[in-house]
Scaffold this motif. Structure first.
Motif, short mmCIF file in Angstrom:
data_model
loop_
_atom_site.label_atom_id
_atom_site.label_comp_id
_atom_site.label_asym_id
_atom_site.label_seq_id
_atom_site.Cartn_x
_atom_site.Cartn_y
_atom_site.Cartn_z
N TRP A 68 0.79 -1.21 0.01
CA TRP A 68 0.10 0.28 -0.08
C TRP A 68 0.70 1.23 -0.12
N ILE A 69 1.73 1.36 0.80
CA ILE A 69 2.96 2.44 0.73
C ILE A 69 3.51 2.67 -0.47
N THR A 70 3.99 1.60 -0.84
CA THR A 70 4.72 1.67 -2.41
C THR A 70 3.79 1.99 -3.42
N ILE A 71 2.51 1.70 -3.46
CA ILE A 71 1.78 2.20 -4.54
C ILE A 71 1.38 3.43 -4.33
N LYS A 72 1.40 4.13 -3.09
CA LYS A 72 0.93 5.41 -2.62
C LYS A 72 2.21 6.40 -3.38
N LEU A 73 3.36 5.99 -2.97
CA LEU A 73 4.46 6.78 -3.32
C LEU A 73 5.14 6.63 -4.53
N LYS A 76 2.41 5.53 -10.46
CA LYS A 76 1.82 6.83 -11.03
C LYS A 76 0.50 6.33 -11.96
N ASN A 77 -0.49 7.00 -12.01
CA ASN A 77 -1.61 6.63 -12.83
C ASN A 77 -1.39 7.16 -14.22
#
Length: 87
Positions: A68-73, A76-77
């Motif tokens: 979750w942290i990796t996806i947020k940081l 990119k979309n």
């Protein structure tokens, strides 16, 4: 000229591979590190051997938080379309 989406996709794929390797290292380390003793010497957490609890339950929760942290940081979309180019 190379599409910049490929650069982003390759970086995110490498991050995914790194996450898989981290998950395997955690699982292997706890399972074979704590689980290599004589079963009579095991300590138990919630009725499970400590090696099983840490490698399966705690490791899974840790990996969910890490992903979750990796996806947020780092992720990119990006759009999947070609930017309106006609074929």
């Amino acid at each position: 000229m190379q599409d910049p989406r490929f650069k982003v996709a390759n970086r995110e794929a490498l991050i995914g591979i790194a996450l898989v390797l981290i998950n395997f290292a955690i699982w292997f380390g706890f399972a074979y590190g704590l689980g290599s003793k004589d079963p009579a010497e095991y300590s138990y957490i919630f009725g499970f051997p400590a090696w099983f609890f840490y490698s399966c339950f705690a490791g899974t929760i840790f990996m969910i938080v890490l992903i979750w942290i990796t996806i947020k940081l780092f992720f990119k979309n990006i759009p999947f379309d070609d930017g309106g180019e006609e074929q």
